[in-house]
Design a protein around this motif. Structure first.
Motif, PDB file in Angstrom:
ATOM      1  N   HIS A   1      -8.989   1.853   0.898  1.00 26.86           N
ATOM      2  CA  HIS A   1      -8.739   2.190   2.302  1.00 26.86           C
ATOM      3  C   HIS A   1      -9.914   1.723   3.166  1.00 26.86           C
ATOM      4  O   HIS A   1     -11.074   1.827   2.745  1.00 26.86           O
ATOM      5  CB  HIS A   1      -8.605   3.711   2.474  1.00 26.86           C
ATOM      6  CG  HIS A   1      -7.366   4.276   1.861  1.00 26.86           C
ATOM      7  ND1 HIS A   1      -7.363   4.917   0.659  1.00 26.86           N
ATOM      8  CD2 HIS A   1      -6.087   4.317   2.312  1.00 26.86           C
ATOM      9  CE1 HIS A   1      -6.137   5.333   0.375  1.00 26.86           C
ATOM     10  NE2 HIS A   1      -5.339   4.980   1.372  1.00 26.86           N
TER      11      HIS A   1
ATOM     12  N   HIS B   1       1.158   5.410  -1.925  1.00 24.40           N
ATOM     13  CA  HIS B   1       0.740   6.453  -2.881  1.00 24.40           C
ATOM     14  C   HIS B   1       2.019   7.015  -3.497  1.00 24.40           C
ATOM     15  O   HIS B   1       2.616   7.960  -2.975  1.00 24.40           O
ATOM     16  CB  HIS B   1      -0.068   7.539  -2.171  1.00 24.40           C
ATOM     17  CG  HIS B   1      -1.197   6.969  -1.354  1.00 24.40           C
ATOM     18  ND1 HIS B   1      -2.262   6.333  -1.947  1.00 24.40           N
ATOM     19  CD2 HIS B   1      -1.390   6.884  -0.012  1.00 24.40           C
ATOM     20  CE1 HIS B   1      -3.084   5.901  -0.999  1.00 24.40           C
ATOM     21  NE2 HIS B   1      -2.574   6.214   0.179  1.00 24.40           N
TER      22      HIS B   1
ATOM     23  N   HIS C   1       0.839  -1.203   0.000  1.00 22.39           N
ATOM     24  CA  HIS C   1       0.000   0.000   0.000  1.00 22.39           C
ATOM     25  C   HIS C   1       0.875   1.255   0.000  1.00 22.39           C
ATOM     26  O   HIS C   1       1.561   1.553   0.980  1.00 22.39           O
ATOM     27  CB  HIS C   1      -0.922   0.058   1.211  1.00 22.39           C
ATOM     28  CG  HIS C   1      -1.798   1.278   1.204  1.00 22.39           C
ATOM     29  ND1 HIS C   1      -2.762   1.499   0.243  1.00 22.39           N
ATOM     30  CD2 HIS C   1      -1.817   2.388   1.996  1.00 22.39           C
ATOM     31  CE1 HIS C   1      -3.349   2.658   0.463  1.00 22.39           C
ATOM     32  NE2 HIS C   1      -2.792   3.230   1.512  1.00 22.39           N
TER      33      HIS C   1
ATOM     34  N   ASP D   1       2.676   3.296   2.656  1.00 25.52           N
ATOM     35  CA  ASP D   1       1.575   4.252   2.563  1.00 25.52           C
ATOM     36  C   ASP D   1       2.035   5.577   1.957  1.00 25.52           C
ATOM     37  O   ASP D   1       1.957   5.754   0.755  1.00 25.52           O
ATOM     38  CB  ASP D   1       0.920   4.445   3.940  1.00 25.52           C
ATOM     39  CG  ASP D   1      -0.477   5.064   3.858  1.00 25.52           C
ATOM     40  OD1 ASP D   1      -0.902   5.428   2.759  1.00 25.52           O
ATOM     41  OD2 ASP D   1      -1.139   5.185   4.909  1.00 25.52           O
TER      42      ASP D   1
ATOM     43  N   HIS E   1      -5.010  -0.951   5.782  1.00 21.64           N
ATOM     44  CA  HIS E   1      -5.227  -0.686   7.216  1.00 21.64           C
ATOM     45  C   HIS E   1      -6.161  -1.695   7.897  1.00 21.64           C
ATOM     46  O   HIS E   1      -5.726  -2.437   8.757  1.00 21.64           O
ATOM     47  CB  HIS E   1      -5.735   0.746   7.482  1.00 21.64           C
ATOM     48  CG  HIS E   1      -5.026   1.796   6.692  1.00 21.64           C
ATOM     49  ND1 HIS E   1      -3.650   1.933   6.723  1.00 21.64           N
ATOM     50  CD2 HIS E   1      -5.472   2.757   5.830  1.00 21.64           C
ATOM     51  CE1 HIS E   1      -3.297   2.934   5.915  1.00 21.64           C
ATOM     52  NE2 HIS E   1      -4.373   3.436   5.368  1.00 21.64           N
TER      53      HIS E   1
HETATM   54 ZN   LIG Z   1      -3.197   5.242   1.949  1.00 19.60          ZN
END
Ligand SMILES: [Zn+2]
Length: 497
Positions: free
Chosen positions: A227, A68, A66, A309, A257
């Motif tokens: 998410h 970005h 995960h 993340d 998460h």
């Molecule tokens: Zn995220």
């Protein structure tokens, strides 16, 4: 004959059938993009490049489930922010990026991943302001050389910041057509970059979600990610239960998460073999709750993996996330004993448990465990070579190489990174980027190759120009707008207990 490379005389970290990691003194032969042999005393044939790996650890490439990847230009600004503060300053500001900004941000993020030993990343790309934005990011991903599940993400762009207004159209015709077009062109970069789907509006009606998932599958998508955080401020929707009730929860689903899920949802994850990416740095900082991977009451470790993340918030190192998860879980565990005036007889979880989350478990999360995530003959050559005699690793690496990777290593100790049989970092330095490789998708950078220093120079320039725009945003207004737009519970926000 394919090109071949022999990593000679290293300590190779090999997983057995039960996920135990055995440190094996061996040579590792790569032919083309495949691991051809792992054994002692391999004789190089003529034309084989030989790399001396004496006092080196040869480790599976890390898998980040995960991330970005576009957020490079935002680095540094979330250091003291909660999740709510991050939404406008980290999430919605994709709307302020030009396609060129996204090309550089994405390239910087992918190169940081490679530098820290991540060979595969699941990229939750919430940047689809226009087709050009998304294509620029795919071009950068391809050029970087990383393996990626590029999770295309339909989003609402910010139409005005004051008042804070998000576009009302999410799954517009052009966004759906783009999904189809990307599907027809995927995979990109010699098969390294496959198309995924990212989606965050699970409160939409069943038919909207089901239709989107179906269109994605028709486009060839094999991983769908989103998410999911349950805490006081977030809407009370139980996303795992909802998707299951729609008949959409299966092994292709990867939640990021899953903080604070309950036993019922944990059971559904196990039953459907769907997956979770824990991101300890952001979860611990931003009040999302303790990472779920090592929570014994949930029992879902087998479904979990690790992600960085936001490299806008913390560095992208997966060993760093292993370390943080392991030690924070141990703290929580021993705290229960402390409360009762006792101490635990044994430490909680092992370095091997943490190591597996960032390697083989990451591969399982994206259905690629037969190709990546461990070192074995026939698998793809995605691997990392650590310097076992560096100041951080020496002695630890010789005693317990897995402990050395999880607890002692830093990105500086990574000498070499190989993805798909191609060297992307050597001698501790990133190799040049092949811009041409991504030009099918986006043409916006004239130079054919870029050294890291060229990339860094552009990142600094682009960050400065972007900051001119971001500095004018009224973040208080944007935060209030976010609360309304996402149905967040403002009454749950407390200054102190
Ligand atoms: Zn995220």
């Amino acid at each position: 004959m394919p090109t071949s490379m022999l990593l000679q005389g290293g300590t190779v970290l090999v997983h057995d059938q039960n996920d135990h990691v055995k440190a094996t003194q061996a040579d590792l032969l790569i032919e083309g993009n495949t691991i051809a042999k792992i054994e002692a005393g391999i004789k190089p044939t003529a034309g084989t490049e030989v790399v001396d790996c004496f006092d080196k650890i040869i480790c599976p490439g890390f898998i980040d489930t995960h991330h970005h990847v576009w957020q490079t230009l935002l680095k540094g600004r979330h250091a003291n922010q909660t999740l709510l503060e991050y939404f406008p300053s980290g999430n919605f500001v994709s709307s302020m990026h030009t396609p060129t900004d996204l090309f550089w941000g994405e390239l910087g993020g992918a190169l940081e991943c490679l530098d820290v030993g991540t060979t595969t990343v699941v990229d939750h790309a919430h940047i689809n302001i226009s087709a050009e934005h998304t294509k620029a990011a795919i071009a950068a991903t391809v050029s970087s050389g990383i393996r990626s599940v590029f999770a295309y993400c339909p989003i609402r762009r910010v139409e005005t910041w004051k008042p804070f207004v998000l576009s009302q159209d999410l799954l517009t015709d052009w966004a759906m057509e783009l999904l189809q077009e990307l599907g027809s062109k995927s995979p990109f970069g010699d098969g390294r970059v496959q198309l995924g789907l990212a989606f965050d509006e699970f409160f939409q009606p069943k038919e909207v979600i089901a239709n989107l998932f179906q269109k994605a599958r028709e486009a060839g998508v094999k991983v769908i990610t989103g998410h999911y955080v349950r805490n006081a401020i977030m809407p009370p929707t139980k996303t795992i239960e909802v998707l299951h009730s729609y008949g959409l929860l299966d092994t292709s689903i990867l939640f990021s998460h899953a903080s604070n899920i309950d036993a019922d949802e944990a059971a559904l994850l196990l039953k459907t073999n769907s997956h979770v990416s824990c991101t300890p740095s952001t979860e611990l900082q931003m009040g999302q709750g303790d990472p779920v991977a090592f929570q014994s009451k949930l029992g879902i470790e087998s479904q979990c993996s690790l992600g960085a993340d936001c490299h806008s918030n913390n560095n992208a190192s997966i060993p760093g996330q292993m370390n943080l998860l392991l030690q924070s879980s141990r703290a929580n565990y021993s705290e229960e004993f402390n409360k009762q005036g006792k101490v635990p007889a044994k430490v909680y979880k092992t370095v091997e448990d943490a190591f597996n989350l960032g390697t083989i478990a990451g591969a399982r999360a994206i259905g690629m465990e037969d190709k990546v995530g461990s070192l074995a003959v026939g698998k793809i050559a995605d691997l990392v070579v650590f310097d076992a005699s560096s100041p951080s690793m020496v002695c630890g690496a010789q005693h317990d190489p897995v402990a050395a990777v999880v607890l002692h290593s830093t990105p500086r100790d990574i000498e070499m990174v190989i993805v798909d049989g191609i060297v992307r970092k050597v001698g501790g330095k990133l190799c040049a980027v092949d811009v041409k490789a991504g030009r099918d998708m986006w043409v916006g950078e004239e130079r054919d190759t870029l050294e890291w220093k060229d990339v860094a120079k552009m990142l600094v320039e682009k960050r400065e120009a972007l900051q001119e725009k971001l500095g004018k945003i009224d973040y208080e207004e944007a935060t209030t707008g976010t609360i309304k737009a996402w149905h967040l519970d403002e009454t749950s926000i407390a200054e102190h207990l």
